[in-house]
Structure formats: C-alpha cells, structure tokens
Design an enzyme around this catalytic site. Structure first.
Site, PDB file in Angstrom:
ATOM      1  CD  GLU A  68      -1.305  -0.073   3.681  1.00 34.77           C
ATOM      2  OE1 GLU A  68      -2.091  -1.038   3.727  1.00 34.77           O
ATOM      3  OE2 GLU A  68      -1.293   0.841   4.510  1.00 34.77           O
ATOM      4  CB  CYS A  74      -1.093   1.908  10.133  1.00 38.61           C
ATOM      5  SG  CYS A  74      -0.988   3.630  10.570  1.00 38.61           S
TER       6      CYS A  74
HETATM    7  N1  SAH Z   1       8.673   0.481  10.706  1.00 37.55           N
HETATM    8  C1  SAH Z   1       8.771   1.905  10.717  1.00 37.55           C
HETATM    9  C2  SAH Z   1       7.926   2.600   9.673  1.00 37.55           C
HETATM   10  C3  SAH Z   1       6.561   2.077   9.370  1.00 37.55           C
HETATM   11  S1  SAH Z   1       5.305   2.359  10.546  1.00 37.55           S
HETATM   12  C4  SAH Z   1       8.511   2.439  12.102  1.00 37.55           C
HETATM   13  O1  SAH Z   1       8.293   1.649  13.009  1.00 37.55           O
HETATM   14  O2  SAH Z   1       8.600   3.638  12.307  1.00 37.55           O
HETATM   15  C5  SAH Z   1       4.981   4.086  10.450  1.00 37.55           C
HETATM   16  C6  SAH Z   1       4.454   4.665  11.751  1.00 37.55           C
HETATM   17  O3  SAH Z   1       3.092   4.268  11.981  1.00 37.55           O
HETATM   18  C7  SAH Z   1       5.237   4.196  12.963  1.00 37.55           C
HETATM   19  O4  SAH Z   1       5.424   5.264  13.865  1.00 37.55           O
HETATM   20  C8  SAH Z   1       4.304   3.172  13.544  1.00 37.55           C
HETATM   21  O5  SAH Z   1       4.601   2.912  14.862  1.00 37.55           O
HETATM   22  C9  SAH Z   1       2.962   3.833  13.312  1.00 37.55           C
HETATM   23  N2  SAH Z   1       1.812   2.953  13.456  1.00 37.55           N
HETATM   24  C10 SAH Z   1       1.709   1.652  13.141  1.00 37.55           C
HETATM   25  N3  SAH Z   1       0.497   1.183  13.453  1.00 37.55           N
HETATM   26  C11 SAH Z   1      -0.188   2.219  13.967  1.00 37.55           C
HETATM   27  C12 SAH Z   1      -1.512   2.373  14.468  1.00 37.55           C
HETATM   28  N4  SAH Z   1      -2.355   1.354  14.502  1.00 37.55           N
HETATM   29  N5  SAH Z   1      -1.872   3.590  14.915  1.00 37.55           N
HETATM   30  C13 SAH Z   1      -1.024   4.639  14.878  1.00 37.55           C
HETATM   31  N6  SAH Z   1       0.237   4.552  14.406  1.00 37.55           N
HETATM   32  C14 SAH Z   1       0.652   3.355  13.964  1.00 37.55           C
END
Ligand code: SAH
Length: 348
Positions: free
Chosen positions: A91, A332
C-alpha cells in the site's frame, strides 16, 4: 534478467558502455525510466529498434499496477493498493498539503518487527522491496494524478532499516538531480529503532529527517508494545538518535501513537517531554489507529488535548498528526490487510 530501474545513472552508463552504446544513450534511457516512467523498451522512441531489442534481452522494467485506489472527497487523499510483478501487493498513500504532495511508501511486503498496535506486521515479513519498486510507488502515484510529488515519508508497511541497502539506494536515486529530484530535506524515514543501522545511516550524512517511533517513554513500557525494544534498550536508541542529529545537523522527530490507558498518562507526557527536550526533537502525536486484532483504542479528545498541553507547557515542540482521508478509512497496513482478506489471500 535485471531490473534496469534499479541502476543508478553511473551504473547504467557502465552497462551501456559495455554494450558498445554511445555515451549520450545513458541520459536518454535514464530519462525514459525515471522522468517519463515508461515500463517497456518499445516506448523509448528515440532509440533504434536494435538498441531496444538488445536492452530487452538483458533487462526488464519494474511496473506496479494499481489494483485499488480509494479517493477522499474531503481532502484529496488517495490510498493505493499496488500489485508487484510477483503478485504481492503493497500500500501507498498520497496526501495533499498546502506545501505540496506527499507520498507515504512501503519499504517491505509485510514486516517482522511485531509492534503490537500495527496491522502491517500481523502476517510477518514476506520480502524486502527493491529500490526500483519503491521508486515505482512514487512514479505510479505521479502518473495516476498527473501531479508532481514533492515529499516522501517512508512510513508505510515495513521497517526501512531492516531493508537498509535497498532503502539507501532508493534515497540516493529519488533525490538524484537526473531523476525525480526530490530534496532529501523533504524525505522522512521512520524507524522503530534498529540501533546499528542508525549509526550506519549517520555516516552517510544524508539530509533526510529521521523519525523514531518511540511510543513509550520508559524501557519497560516500550518492551510491552515493541519487541525491538528487547534487542535495543531505550537509552541506546536515544544515544544513537543523538549521534544522528550531531552528524547530520538534522532535527529528530519522535513519533508517539497515543493509546488509551497504555501511554497517555500525565507521567508519560512528562517523561516524553524531557526526552524530546534533551534531544532537541520534535514530537508528532498520533492518536492510535485502532486495529481490530490488536486491541488498542484511541484516547478521548479531551485526553489528547490534555496530553498535548502538558507537553507544550513543559516547553516541548509538538504537533498532532492530522488524520487524512477520514472518509476512506483504513491506515497503517490495514488497507493491504483488508484487501488480502477480501481477496481470500489472508487467513491468519
Ligand atoms: N517500521 C517503521 C515505519 C513504518 S510504521 C517504524 O516503526 O517507524 C509508520 C508509523 O506508523 C510508525 O510510527 C508506527 O509505529 C505507526 N503505526 C503503526 N500502526 C499504527 C496504528 N495502529 N496507529 C497509529 N500509528 C501506527
């Protein structure tokens, strides 16, 4: 067969030289691939038929196919499900801001980091994306909208520093003046905190923004939601981030997904503001996006405001991430997951 989109301009030039092509071919072909985004050699109309045939014997060009595009009526956000050459899907999201178009790209198919609130990791890691595939995410979105992309956030599915070499290749190519030429200052790489890779990245002195997914202000709490914290202590992660800032001169962003009853107390806010101030970092608060399988819920509006005000009173620099495309739902990793469930590709 090799993906020609994966080659830097210098690498392409060497290959073409070895094939006996004149040196001006390099710019012609690089333009077709990275400016005009063509995905077959027959479209390269300023090359002879013979050259096109020679190229197609050794190379192919990555092509991503949009299998689903959701368009927001509210703010112009577009959420894409893109199919890769091998049938996997990823995505990517286009967000329109006053300062330009920003694209959120995936760096892996799935993810193996296991963060407990995140949908992207539920099915584990399938594979890394190549630099060419990451570039193609941006190109596919430019082609779909006919508008230039000016900003990139590597915040889609996957952990970019778990796919270090291809992500660095991508960063160099996407900011190359001969290609799509996106300023490194307009690129943010978000990581859960893979310490040795933060040091490696620091050495390159790229001008990108590093965002650390912090999500908890103590080691103990961080371990409850982010398995990576078991490998790298919070203090080690913060030390690596301080080093990154010192080496690159770039201000760090701390991402903090607020989840009700998990990390949203005033004590959490106080610890967070002292970490941020200590690092000279900017805080990005994100109300957690509830994922059915994960069991986290958003804080109330009042608590979000109280939390933000507590940070601000302590002198921290904070923004609350605006939710884009509220009317088209899914974020996400949920978009891909839902697509796969609907297509019967996902059973876990
Ligand atoms: N792996 C990397 C980048 C991808 S995730 C990282 O961990 O930063 C991108 C961002 O979205 C990260 O800050 C992650 O923690 C956040 N994220 C993932 N799932 C989420 C959710 N359900 N609600 C809010 N933020 C989320």
């Amino acid at each position: 067969m090799e993906d020609i989109r994966e080659l830097t301009k210098e690498e392409l030039s060497l290959r073409l030289k070895a094939m006996g092509e004149p040196s001006y071919r390099t710019s012609q072909i690089y333009d077709w691939i990275h400016k005009k985004h063509v995905s077959d050699f027959d479209s390269m109309t300023n090359l002879s038929k013979k050259t096109r045939e020679r190229l197609s014997e050794d190379f192919y060009i990555t092509k991503l196919r949009a299998v689903s595009v959701l368009k927001s009526e509210l703010d112009g956000t577009r959420k894409y499900i893109l199919a890769l050459g091998d049938g996997n899907v990823i995505e990517a999201v286009l967000m329109r801001y006053s300062y330009g178009n920003s694209v959120c790209i995936s760096s892996q198919v799935g993810c193996r980091m296991g963060c407990r609130f995140c949908a992207s990791t539920l099915g584990g890691l399938v594979r890394n994306l190549s630099a060419a595939e990451m570039l193609s995410e941006v190109y596919a979105i430019e082609d779909d909208t006919g508008e230039r992309v000016s900003h990139i956030v590597i915040m889609g599915s996957g952990e970019p520093l778990d796919n270090y070499d291809e992500v660095v290749r991508f960063l160099r190519m996407v900011s190359d003046g001969d290609g799509i030429n996106i300023s490194q200052r307009n690129i943010t790489l978000s990581t859960c905190g893979i310490v040795p890779r933060i040091y490696e990245l620091s050495k390159l002195r790229l001008q990108i923004t590093l965002a650390l997914s912090l999500h908890a202000s103590t080691q103990e709490k961080r371990m409850n939601t982010m398995p990576i914290a078991k490998a790298y202590e919070l203090s080690e992660v913060l030390k690596a981030c301080r080093h990154y800032t010192r080496e690159t001169g770039r201000r760090l962003t701390l991402e903090y997904a607020l989840a009700k009853g998990v990390n949203d107390s005033m004590e959490d806010a106080d610890l967070l503001s002292s970490i941020a101030k200590d690092l000279g970092a900017h805080i990005n608060l994100i109300p957690v996006n509830p994922v059915e399988e994960c069991g986290f819920s958003e804080p109330s509006r009042e608590n979000l405001i109280r939390f933000r005000e507590r940070l601000e009173k302590a002198g921290a620099n904070v923004t609350v991430r605006r939710e884009m495309g509220r009317d088209i739902d899914s974020a996400c990793g949920q978009l891909r997951r839902r697509y796969m469930i609907d297509a019967g590709l996902c059973t876990d």
